[in-house]
Write a protein that holds these residues in place. Structure first.
Motif, PDB file in Angstrom:
ATOM      1  N   ASP A   1       0.905  -1.200  -0.071  1.00 34.31           N
ATOM      2  CA  ASP A   1      -0.083  -0.014   0.071  1.00 34.31           C
ATOM      3  C   ASP A   1       0.777   1.336  -0.086  1.00 34.31           C
ATOM      4  O   ASP A   1       0.239   2.296  -0.356  1.00 34.31           O
ATOM      5  N   SER A   2       2.094   1.309   0.430  1.00 30.71           N
ATOM      6  CA  SER A   2       2.994   2.438   0.552  1.00 30.71           C
ATOM      7  C   SER A   2       3.790   2.533  -0.925  1.00 30.71           C
ATOM      8  O   SER A   2       4.414   3.355  -0.852  1.00 30.71           O
ATOM      9  N   GLY A   3       3.597   1.616  -1.739  1.00 22.96           N
ATOM     10  CA  GLY A   3       4.320   1.760  -2.986  1.00 22.96           C
ATOM     11  C   GLY A   3       5.645   1.258  -2.904  1.00 22.96           C
ATOM     12  O   GLY A   3       6.451   1.136  -3.996  1.00 22.96           O
ATOM     13  N   ARG A   4       6.066   0.163  -1.768  1.00 20.45           N
ATOM     14  CA  ARG A   4       7.267  -0.444  -1.762  1.00 20.45           C
ATOM     15  C   ARG A   4       7.120  -1.763  -2.534  1.00 20.45           C
ATOM     16  O   ARG A   4       6.309  -2.601  -2.196  1.00 20.45           O
ATOM     17  N   ARG A   5       8.064  -1.948  -3.229  1.00 17.18           N
ATOM     18  CA  ARG A   5       8.113  -3.325  -4.096  1.00 17.18           C
ATOM     19  C   ARG A   5       8.562  -4.420  -2.996  1.00 17.18           C
ATOM     20  O   ARG A   5       9.241  -4.094  -1.996  1.00 17.18           O
ATOM     21  N   GLN A   6       8.015  -5.586  -3.469  1.00 16.39           N
ATOM     22  CA  GLN A   6       8.421  -6.867  -2.393  1.00 16.39           C
ATOM     23  C   GLN A   6       8.738  -7.751  -3.240  1.00 16.39           C
ATOM     24  O   GLN A   6       8.290  -8.832  -4.079  1.00 16.39           O
ATOM     25  N   PRO A   7      10.175  -7.890  -3.390  1.00 16.92           N
ATOM     26  CA  PRO A   7      10.793  -8.897  -4.391  1.00 16.92           C
ATOM     27  C   PRO A   7      10.853 -10.128  -3.990  1.00 16.92           C
ATOM     28  O   PRO A   7      11.180 -11.211  -4.780  1.00 16.92           O
ATOM     29  N   LEU A   8      10.238 -10.452  -2.668  1.00 13.22           N
ATOM     30  CA  LEU A   8      10.099 -12.001  -1.987  1.00 13.22           C
ATOM     31  C   LEU A   8       8.662 -12.111  -2.195  1.00 13.22           C
ATOM     32  O   LEU A   8       8.197 -13.352  -1.529  1.00 13.22           O
ATOM     33  N   LEU A   9       7.802 -11.551  -3.096  1.00 15.80           N
ATOM     34  CA  LEU A   9       6.460 -11.683  -3.434  1.00 15.80           C
ATOM     35  C   LEU A   9       6.313 -11.582  -4.735  1.00 15.80           C
ATOM     36  O   LEU A   9       5.830 -10.605  -5.049  1.00 15.80           O
TER      37      LEU A   9
END
Length: 219
Positions: free
Chosen positions: A138-146
């Motif tokens: 929701d904050s726009g942070r990428r989740q490279p482990l998803l």
């Protein structure tokens, strides 16, 4: 997104903010975090768990691997997982799937998160033939482990850094940053992982008895 997928579940890390315990053995709604991660990868052609702690039970149909040296970071862990996927359990060559699901083993709502990711991929499958689809909270942070990445793109990135001797200690953001990816919004509540006792309490994750008969973690 067309084609089959394999899955690499990264279970390594020192869990220093949890007193060094095996956080993948923590329990959420009756299942360990590692069990929940394996369940979240349902539908994968093959699943490999990287750096499960000693004593952690990995299902018989799931491959196991470990980064070298131990605790050398997620990029080295991903490399170890890809290497394991390149061969079957008897060591013979095996054809790779088109895609690889990369997933952390400390996400209590992993199954819901992966469903949201895959649904978002379907909605965006006509966009510019990307090299991956990465969850964004929701904050726009990428989740490279998803994320789902093209297997050939992952292997190329690993080979480049491995040839330069840069895998140990390398972050996934640096390893995978150059890939052309499509961002897929996934609610922060689904992406949330367990890094501290406060995270565990907030996410409804419970400790388990360790080998010394103790319960809990260091505050």
């Amino acid at each position: 997104m067309e084609g089959t997928f394999d899955a690499v579940i990264l279970a390594g890390g020192r869990a220093s903010r949890l007193g060094g315990i095996d956080k993948t053995a923590l329990v959420a709604k009756g299942a360990t975090l590692l069990e929940r991660a394996v369940q979240a990868a349902a539908g994968a052609e093959r699943i490999v768990v990287v750096s499960a702690r000693p004593g952690q039970v990995v299902p018989s149909a799931v491959l196991s691997a470990g980064e070298e040296p131990p605790f050398s970071g997620p990029a080295a862990g991903l490399a170890a997982g890809l290497a394991a996927l390149s061969r079957d359990r008897r060591g013979s060559s095996s054809r790779s799937s088109t895609w690889v699901l990369v997933l952390a083993a400390d996400v209590p709502r992993a199954a819901e998160a992966v469903v949201a990711l895959r649904e978002g991929v379907v909605d965006r499958s006509g966009q510019d033939d990307p090299e991956g689809y990465v969850a964004v909270d929701d904050s726009g942070r990428r989740q490279p482990l998803l994320a789902l990445y093209r297997a050939e793109s992952l292997r190329a990135a690993v080979r480049e850094h491995e040839a330069a001797g840069q895998l140990a200690g390398l972050s996934l953001r640096r390893l995978l940053g150059p890939l052309r990816v499509v961002e897929v919004p996934v609610a922060s509540a689904l992406c949330a992982d367990v890094d501290s006792p406060d995270d565990a309490r907030r996410l409804g994750v419970n400790p388990v008895e360790n080998a010394d008969g103790d319960l809990g973690w260091a505050d």
